[in-house]
Design an enzyme around this catalytic site. Structure first.
Site, PDB file in Angstrom:
ATOM      1  N   CYS A 109      -1.943   7.522  14.449  1.00 35.89           N
ATOM      2  CA  CYS A 109      -3.069   7.689  13.459  1.00 35.89           C
ATOM      3  C   CYS A 109      -4.218   8.014  14.158  1.00 35.89           C
ATOM      4  CB  CYS A 109      -2.694   6.320  12.282  1.00 35.89           C
ATOM      5  SG  CYS A 109      -4.334   6.261  11.285  1.00 35.89           S
ATOM      6  N   CYS A 136      -7.124  -0.628   9.154  1.00 31.44           N
ATOM      7  CA  CYS A 136      -8.460  -0.456   9.248  1.00 31.44           C
ATOM      8  C   CYS A 136      -8.716  -0.083   7.522  1.00 31.44           C
ATOM      9  CB  CYS A 136      -8.691   1.563   9.739  1.00 31.44           C
ATOM     10  SG  CYS A 136      -7.571   2.885   8.859  1.00 31.44           S
ATOM     11  N   ARG A 139       5.080  15.280   5.907  1.00 33.43           N
ATOM     12  CA  ARG A 139       5.133  14.213   4.898  1.00 33.43           C
ATOM     13  C   ARG A 139       5.907  15.084   3.869  1.00 33.43           C
ATOM     14  NH1 ARG A 139       0.103  11.789   3.085  1.00 33.43           N
ATOM     15  NH2 ARG A 139      -0.036  10.061   4.843  1.00 33.43           N
ATOM     16  N   LYS A 157      -3.950   9.982  -6.221  1.00 32.60           N
ATOM     17  CA  LYS A 157      -2.738   9.422  -6.702  1.00 32.60           C
ATOM     18  C   LYS A 157      -2.297   8.702  -8.163  1.00 32.60           C
ATOM     19  CE  LYS A 157      -3.295   7.838  -2.140  1.00 32.60           C
ATOM     20  NZ  LYS A 157      -3.040   6.690  -0.940  1.00 32.60           N
ATOM     21  N   CYS A 167       0.477  -0.266   7.386  1.00 28.67           N
ATOM     22  CA  CYS A 167       0.878   0.852   7.766  1.00 28.67           C
ATOM     23  C   CYS A 167       1.564   1.843   9.719  1.00 28.67           C
ATOM     24  CB  CYS A 167      -0.582   1.218   7.977  1.00 28.67           C
ATOM     25  SG  CYS A 167      -1.800   0.364   8.449  1.00 28.67           S
ATOM     26  N   ARG A 195      -1.003  13.853  -5.270  1.00 27.66           N
ATOM     27  CA  ARG A 195       0.186  13.359  -3.947  1.00 27.66           C
ATOM     28  C   ARG A 195       1.487  13.121  -4.973  1.00 27.66           C
ATOM     29  NH1 ARG A 195      -2.541  11.404   1.157  1.00 27.66           N
ATOM     30  NH2 ARG A 195      -4.715  12.871   0.584  1.00 27.66           N
ATOM     31  N   CYS A 236      -4.006   1.205   4.530  1.00 28.56           N
ATOM     32  CA  CYS A 236      -2.623   2.280   3.858  1.00 28.56           C
ATOM     33  C   CYS A 236      -1.723   1.490   3.617  1.00 28.56           C
ATOM     34  CB  CYS A 236      -2.062   3.629   4.783  1.00 28.56           C
ATOM     35  SG  CYS A 236      -3.347   4.874   5.402  1.00 28.56           S
ATOM     36  N   LYS A 246      -8.501  13.198  -2.405  1.00 29.63           N
ATOM     37  CA  LYS A 246      -6.303  12.831  -3.037  1.00 29.63           C
ATOM     38  C   LYS A 246      -6.527  12.082  -4.710  1.00 29.63           C
ATOM     39  CE  LYS A 246      -5.925  10.401   1.008  1.00 29.63           C
ATOM     40  NZ  LYS A 246      -6.250   8.995   1.817  1.00 29.63           N
TER      41      LYS A 246
HETATM   42 FE1  SRM Z   1      -2.885   6.289   4.040  1.00 30.69          FE
HETATM   43  C1  SRM Z   1      -5.551   8.493   5.956  1.00 30.69           C
HETATM   44  C2  SRM Z   1      -0.811   6.913   6.341  1.00 30.69           C
HETATM   45  C3  SRM Z   1      -0.344   5.212   1.651  1.00 30.69           C
HETATM   46  C4  SRM Z   1      -5.199   5.250   1.642  1.00 30.69           C
HETATM   47  N1  SRM Z   1      -2.814   7.622   5.791  1.00 30.69           N
HETATM   48  C5  SRM Z   1      -3.783   8.197   6.315  1.00 30.69           C
HETATM   49  C6  SRM Z   1      -3.868   9.449   7.853  1.00 30.69           C
HETATM   50  C7  SRM Z   1      -3.264   9.954   6.821  1.00 30.69           C
HETATM   51  C8  SRM Z   1      -4.540   9.431   8.628  1.00 30.69           C
HETATM   52  C9  SRM Z   1      -5.387  10.258   8.682  1.00 30.69           C
HETATM   53  O1  SRM Z   1      -6.092  10.842   7.814  1.00 30.69           O
HETATM   54  O2  SRM Z   1      -5.553  11.335   9.536  1.00 30.69           O
HETATM   55  C10 SRM Z   1      -2.348   7.926   8.384  1.00 30.69           C
HETATM   56  C11 SRM Z   1      -1.268   9.110   9.127  1.00 30.69           C
HETATM   57  C12 SRM Z   1      -0.734   7.862   9.953  1.00 30.69           C
HETATM   58  C13 SRM Z   1       0.940   8.416  10.438  1.00 30.69           C
HETATM   59  O3  SRM Z   1       0.136   8.035  11.588  1.00 30.69           O
HETATM   60  O4  SRM Z   1       0.926   8.573  10.167  1.00 30.69           O
HETATM   61  C14 SRM Z   1      -2.099   7.988   6.768  1.00 30.69           C
HETATM   62  N2  SRM Z   1      -0.250   5.921   4.109  1.00 30.69           N
HETATM   63  C15 SRM Z   1      -0.176   6.067   5.646  1.00 30.69           C
HETATM   64  C16 SRM Z   1       0.984   5.839   5.049  1.00 30.69           C
HETATM   65  C17 SRM Z   1       2.002   6.489   6.399  1.00 30.69           C
HETATM   66  C18 SRM Z   1       1.191   4.094   5.753  1.00 30.69           C
HETATM   67  C19 SRM Z   1       2.911   3.859   5.625  1.00 30.69           C
HETATM   68  O5  SRM Z   1       2.769   2.780   6.536  1.00 30.69           O
HETATM   69  O6  SRM Z   1       3.741   3.576   4.344  1.00 30.69           O
HETATM   70  C20 SRM Z   1       1.156   5.989   4.040  1.00 30.69           C
HETATM   71  C21 SRM Z   1       1.734   7.624   2.923  1.00 30.69           C
HETATM   72  C22 SRM Z   1       1.802   8.135   2.020  1.00 30.69           C
HETATM   73  C23 SRM Z   1       2.270   8.947   1.333  1.00 30.69           C
HETATM   74  O7  SRM Z   1       3.484   9.284   1.306  1.00 30.69           O
HETATM   75  O8  SRM Z   1       1.988   9.331   0.275  1.00 30.69           O
HETATM   76  C24 SRM Z   1      -0.393   6.546   2.748  1.00 30.69           C
HETATM   77  N3  SRM Z   1      -2.902   5.428   2.740  1.00 30.69           N
HETATM   78  C25 SRM Z   1      -2.093   5.098   1.697  1.00 30.69           C
HETATM   79  C26 SRM Z   1      -2.040   4.298   0.582  1.00 30.69           C
HETATM   80  C27 SRM Z   1      -1.011   3.227   0.021  1.00 30.69           C
HETATM   81  C28 SRM Z   1      -0.904   3.366  -0.963  1.00 30.69           C
HETATM   82  O9  SRM Z   1      -1.183   4.855  -1.856  1.00 30.69           O
HETATM   83  O10 SRM Z   1      -0.391   3.475  -2.075  1.00 30.69           O
HETATM   84  C29 SRM Z   1      -3.571   4.066   0.184  1.00 30.69           C
HETATM   85  C30 SRM Z   1      -4.443   3.350  -0.046  1.00 30.69           C
HETATM   86  C31 SRM Z   1      -4.926   3.454  -1.386  1.00 30.69           C
HETATM   87  C32 SRM Z   1      -5.816   4.071  -1.220  1.00 30.69           C
HETATM   88  O11 SRM Z   1      -5.833   5.582  -1.791  1.00 30.69           O
HETATM   89  O12 SRM Z   1      -7.001   3.742  -2.710  1.00 30.69           O
HETATM   90  C33 SRM Z   1      -4.078   4.826   1.664  1.00 30.69           C
HETATM   91  N4  SRM Z   1      -5.023   7.189   3.758  1.00 30.69           N
HETATM   92  C34 SRM Z   1      -5.877   6.133   2.953  1.00 30.69           C
HETATM   93  C35 SRM Z   1      -6.835   6.518   3.491  1.00 30.69           C
HETATM   94  C36 SRM Z   1      -8.733   5.666   1.815  1.00 30.69           C
HETATM   95  C37 SRM Z   1      -8.551   7.239   1.392  1.00 30.69           C
HETATM   96  C38 SRM Z   1     -10.280   6.422   0.707  1.00 30.69           C
HETATM   97  O13 SRM Z   1     -10.027   6.609  -0.571  1.00 30.69           O
HETATM   98  O14 SRM Z   1     -11.446   6.977   1.265  1.00 30.69           O
HETATM   99  C39 SRM Z   1      -7.487   7.700   4.358  1.00 30.69           C
HETATM  100  C40 SRM Z   1      -7.781   8.196   4.586  1.00 30.69           C
HETATM  101  C41 SRM Z   1      -9.038   9.455   4.199  1.00 30.69           C
HETATM  102  O15 SRM Z   1      -8.171  10.055   3.040  1.00 30.69           O
HETATM  103  O16 SRM Z   1      -9.684   9.112   4.000  1.00 30.69           O
HETATM  104  C42 SRM Z   1      -5.608   8.065   4.800  1.00 30.69           C
HETATM  105 FE1  SF4 Z   2      -4.024   5.065   9.688  1.00 32.51          FE
HETATM  106 FE2  SF4 Z   2      -5.991   2.788   8.674  1.00 32.51          FE
HETATM  107 FE3  SF4 Z   2      -4.225   4.071   7.494  1.00 32.51          FE
HETATM  108 FE4  SF4 Z   2      -3.222   2.521   9.004  1.00 32.51          FE
HETATM  109  S1  SF4 Z   2      -4.859   2.480   7.143  1.00 32.51           S
HETATM  110  S2  SF4 Z   2      -2.478   4.359   8.918  1.00 32.51           S
HETATM  111  S3  SF4 Z   2      -4.901   2.304  10.640  1.00 32.51           S
HETATM  112  S4  SF4 Z   2      -5.304   5.378   8.225  1.00 32.51           S
END
Ligand code: SRM
Ligand code: SF4
Length: 566
Positions: A433, A472, A74, A209, A427, A144, A476, A207
Site C-alpha cells: 500500500c 493509516c 481487484r 460504496k 488492512c 465499487r 480500510c 469513490k
Molecule cells: Fe481502502 C485506499 C486497501 C477497504 C478507505 N485501500 C486504498 C488503497 C487502494 C491504497 C491506494 O489508494 O493506493 C489500498 C490498497 C492496499 C493494497 O496494497 O492492497 C486499500 N481498502 C483496502 C482493502 C484491500 C483493505 C483490506 O485489508 O481488506 C479493502 C478493499 C476493499 C474492496 O475490496 O474494495 C479496503 N478502504 C476500505 C474501507 C472499508 C470498507 O469500505 O468497508 C475503507 C473505509 C470506509 C470508507 O470508504 O470510508 C477504505 N481506502 C480507503 C480510503 C479513504 C477514502 C476516503 O473517503 O477518503 C483510501 C484512500 C483514498 O481513497 O484516497 C483507500
Molecule cells: Fe493502505 Fe491506509 Fe488503507 Fe491500510 S488504511 S490499506 S495503510 S490506505
C-alpha cells in the site's frame, strides 16, 4: 456547487474519453513498467492500482533503478460469491504470474492480486473474462463492489438479498465500452454511441460504496458505506429495504474537516423502488458532491453540507417516490460464525477463518494449497466475507466429511484459534500500500498474541472485543467502527481508540495519540483489568468503557469526534 477550482482529477476524468485515456499506448511502451500521466489514475476505474514493493523501494533507488512497478488488481464480486472454477483460475494465475504468489480476500468481499507485471495485465483480464469475471469499477470514482451479508445460514432472505446486490452492481456500472476495448481487445466503439446516464461523463466526485445487509447480522458494517439497504422481511419474504445514506470512515491526520460518520436513516422503500432510489442517491452525490476538494468529496460530507432532509427530498424527487417511515430492525453482531453450520436450505456451510484474508502457503498453514484442493472437488460455491474469511458454501450431506477432512488435512480448521483473534482485522498496509504509515496485516499476529495474553492474565480468555488495526487514517481496516482500534501514524506508532460497540453503530474515541504498541498495550492492560472485575453481566468492552467513563461516547461524529461536546 461552489465556484472553487475543480480538482485535477475532474480534468482527468472529463478528458479521458470515457475512461480510455491513452492506456493502450502505455501498454505498448516497454521503457517503463508503469503507467504515465492520467493513465496512472485511469486504470483504477478498470480495477487496478499501480504499486511498487515498499520493502525494496530504497534499495532499487540506491541502484538507480525504477521502482518495480506492478499493479494490484481487484475483481468485481457482488456479495462475494465465487465458483470453485473461478477460484482455481485466479489461484493458478496468482501462483505463476504475480510477484507474491498470493491472493488476498478483502473486507469488501472480493479478491485482490498483488504484483501483476505490465505485460501480464491484458492476459489476466482475458482470463477473468473467460471465467465470467471482470474488475470493472472496483476502484476509481464510481460505485465499487456491492456487499451483501455473507452467511447463508442466517435466513432464507439471503438468496433474494444477494440477487439485489448483483442487480444494484450491474445497474450502476459504467456503461463505457472502454474496459472491453483496452483489456479484451474488442472493437472500438464510436464515442457518440456511448453515454453514462447515471454516473455522468465525469463520473462521481469520489469513490462510492454500497452494502445490502440482513439484520441482525451487520457483517458488512453498514456505517462504512455511502448507501446501505437493510433487508426487511415479512413472513420470511423480503418486502423492501430501509435506506441509509452517508456513512464513511476515512479522515486525514491534522485535518478536522475530515471525520468518520455514521450513515443517516432515510426511510423504508419497496423492492420495486430499489434501483431508482440507488440511482437517485448516486446522482444527487454526482451533482452535489464536492469536486474541488477530494478530502471532502464523499457522500457523508455532501449530506452534512446540505442536510439530511434536503438530500432525502432530492432523492424522492428524482426517484419519483416517497420514503415510508423506517421499519424496526436491530443488529447484534458483525463477526463470522467460524466452523460448520447447517443452512435453511439443508446444505452445510463451513466458514474458515483466514488470517487477514491472505491466501498464501506458509509453514504449517498451507491455506492456498488447501483451498485449491477443496475447489477441485467442491460442488457448491465459495463466499468471501466482509471479515476477510471464506465460506465453503452449499456442501451436500454426502460431501461433508470429504470437505471436513481436506480442511483438517491442510490445517484450515484451527481449534486453538482464540475468539479474540477471530474478532480482529487489519488492512493490507505494507509492503504494497503506497499510503501506509504503519504496519497493519503484518503486525496483527504479534499484537493479537499479546492481547490474548492480557485476557488470560485477567482471567477473561472467554471474552473478546472487536479489535482492528489500520495502517493509516484512510481507515480500510474499519478501526473507526471497532471497540478497540489502532490507526497508523508512523512506523511503529499508532493512535489508540476505544468505545465503539459490538453492533457497529458507534464510532470509538481517541484516547492516546502517536504512541508505540508497547505504550498502547500497557494502557489497554489497565482497562482490561477493570473490565474483568467491574463489567456487568455480558457487558461488552466498548459499552463498558463508555459506561464507566473511560471515554465519552461519540454521539454525533460530525460535531463531537474531535472534541467532547457536553
Ligand atoms: Fe481502502 C485506499 C486497501 C477497504 C478507505 N485501500 C486504498 C488503497 C487502494 C491504497 C491506494 O489508494 O493506493 C489500498 C490498497 C492496499 C493494497 O496494497 O492492497 C486499500 N481498502 C483496502 C482493502 C484491500 C483493505 C483490506 O485489508 O481488506 C479493502 C478493499 C476493499 C474492496 O475490496 O474494495 C479496503 N478502504 C476500505 C474501507 C472499508 C470498507 O469500505 O468497508 C475503507 C473505509 C470506509 C470508507 O470508504 O470510508 C477504505 N481506502 C480507503 C480510503 C479513504 C477514502 C476516503 O473517503 O477518503 C483510501 C484512500 C483514498 O481513497 O484516497 C483507500
Ligand atoms: Fe493502505 Fe491506509 Fe488503507 Fe491500510 S488504511 S490499506 S495503510 S490506505
Amino acid at each position: 456547487m461552489s465556484n472553487e477550482k475543480l480538482s485535477d482529477n475532474e480534468r482527468m476524468k472529463s478528458e479521458s474519453h470515457l475512461l480510455r485515456g491513452t492506456i493502450t499506448e502505455d501498454l505498448k511502451d516497454k521503457t517503463t513498467g508503469g503507467f504515465t500521466n492520467d493513465n496512472f489514475q485511469l486504470i483504477r476505474f478498470h480495477g487496478m492500482y499501480q504499486q511498487d514493493d515498499r520493502d525494496i523501494r530504497a534499495e532499487r533507488s540506491k541502484e538507480k533503478l525504477e521502482p518495480l512497478h506492478t499493479v494490484m488488481l481487484r475483481i468485481r464480486l457482488p456479495g462475494g460469491i465465487i465458483t470453485p472454477e473461478q477460484w482455481l483460475g485466479m489461484d493458478t494465475f496468482a501462483s505463476s504470474h504475480t510477484q507474491y504468489g498470493s491472493m488476498r480476500v478483502t473486507n469488501r468481499q472480493t479478491l485482490q492480486l498483488h504484483g501483476v507485471l505490465k505485460h501480464d495485465i491484458q492476459p489476466v483480464h482475458r482470463l477473468l473474462h473467460s471465467l465470467g469475471l471482470d474488475s470493472r469499477a472496483t476502484a476509481g470514482d464510481v460505485n465499487r463492489n456491492v456487499l451483501c451479508t455473507s452467511n447463508p445460514v442466517e435466513s432464507s432472505l439471503h438468496e433474494e438479498a444477494y440477487e439485489w446486490a448483483k442487480k444494484i452492481s450491474e445497474h450502476l456500472l459504467p456503461r463505457t465500452h472502454a474496459y472491453a476495448e483496452v483489456w479484451l481487445g474488442k472493437q472500438k466503439l464510436d464515442l457518440q454511441q456511448e453515454s453514462e446516464p447515471i454516473l455522468g461523463s465525469s463520473y462521481l466526485p469520489r469513490k462510492f460504496k454500497i452494502a445490502v445487509v440482513i439484520p441482525p447480522q451487520n457483517d458488512v458494517d453498514v456505517h462504512a458505506n455511502d448507501l446501505s439497504f437493510v433487508a426487511i422481511e415479512e413472513a420470511g419474504r423480503l418486502v423492501g429495504f430501509n435506506v441509509l445514506v452517508g456513512g464513511g470512515l476515512a479522515m486525514t491526520h491534522g485535518d478536522q474537516s475530515t471525520y468518520p460518520r455514521l450513515a443517516s436513516d432515510f426511510g423504508f422503500i419497496t423492492l420495486e423502488e430499489t434501483l431508482d432510489v440507488a440511482a437517485a442517491v448516486v446522482s444527487v452525490q454526482r451533482d452535489w458532491g464536492n469536486r474541488s476538494n477530494r478530502r471532502n468529496a464523499r457522500t457523508k460530507y455532501t449530506v452534512d453540507r446540505v442536510g439530511v432532509d434536503t438530500y432525502r427530498s432530492e432523492v424522492q424527487k428524482r426517484a419519483k417516490m416517497t420514503f415510508a417511515p423506517v421499519r424496526p430492525y436491530h443488529f447484534t453482531a458483525r463477526g463470522d460464525r467460524i466452523g460448520w453450520t447447517k443452512g435453511v436450505d439443508g446444505k452445510h456451510h463451513l466458514t474458515l477463518y483466514i488470517p487477514s484474508g491472505r491466501i498464501l502457503d506458509v509453514p504449517h498453514y498451507p491455506v492456498k494449497t488447501g483451498m485449491a484442493k477443496i475447489a477441485e472437488v467442491h460442488q457448491g460455491d465459495f463466499r468471501l466475507t466482509p471479515n476477510q474469511n471464506v465460506i465453503i458454501a452449499g456442501v451436500a450431506e454426502q460431501d461433508k466429511s470429504m470437505i471436513d477432512n481436506l480442511a483438517h488435512q491442510y490445517h484450515l480448521i484451527n481449534d486453538a484459534m482464540t475468539s479474540q483473534r477471530k474478532s480482529s482485522m487489519a488492512c493490507v498496509s505494507f509492503p504494497t500500500c503506497p499510503l501506509a504509515m504503519a504496519e497493519a496485516e503484518r503486525v496483527l499476529p504479534d499484537i493479537s498474541a499479546y492481547v490474548d495474553k492480557l485476557l488470560a492474565k485477567h482471567g477473561i480468555s472467554d471474552r473478546s472485543f472487536v479489535f482492528r488495526v489500520t495502517g493509516c487514517p484512510n481507515g480500510c481496516g474499519r478501526a473507526m467502527l471497532a471497540e478497540v482500534g489502532l490507526v497508523g501514524r508512523a512506523i511503529g506508532r499508532y493512535d489508540f481508540y476505544i468505545g465503539g460497540n459490538v453492533e457497529g453503530t458507534r464510532i470509538p474515541r481517541l484516547v492516546t495519540s502517536n504512541q508505540s504498541t508497547e505504550v498502547i498495550m500497557n494502557e489497554l492492560d489497565g482497562y482490561l483489568a477493570r473490565w474483568a472485575v467491574e463489567a456487568e453481566s455480558h457487558e461488552s468492552f466498548g459499552d463498558f468503557s463508555v459506561r464507566v467513563g473511560i471515554v465519552k461516547p461519540v454521539l454525533n461524529a460530525t460535531i463531537d469526534f474531535y472534541n467532547v461536546v457536553d
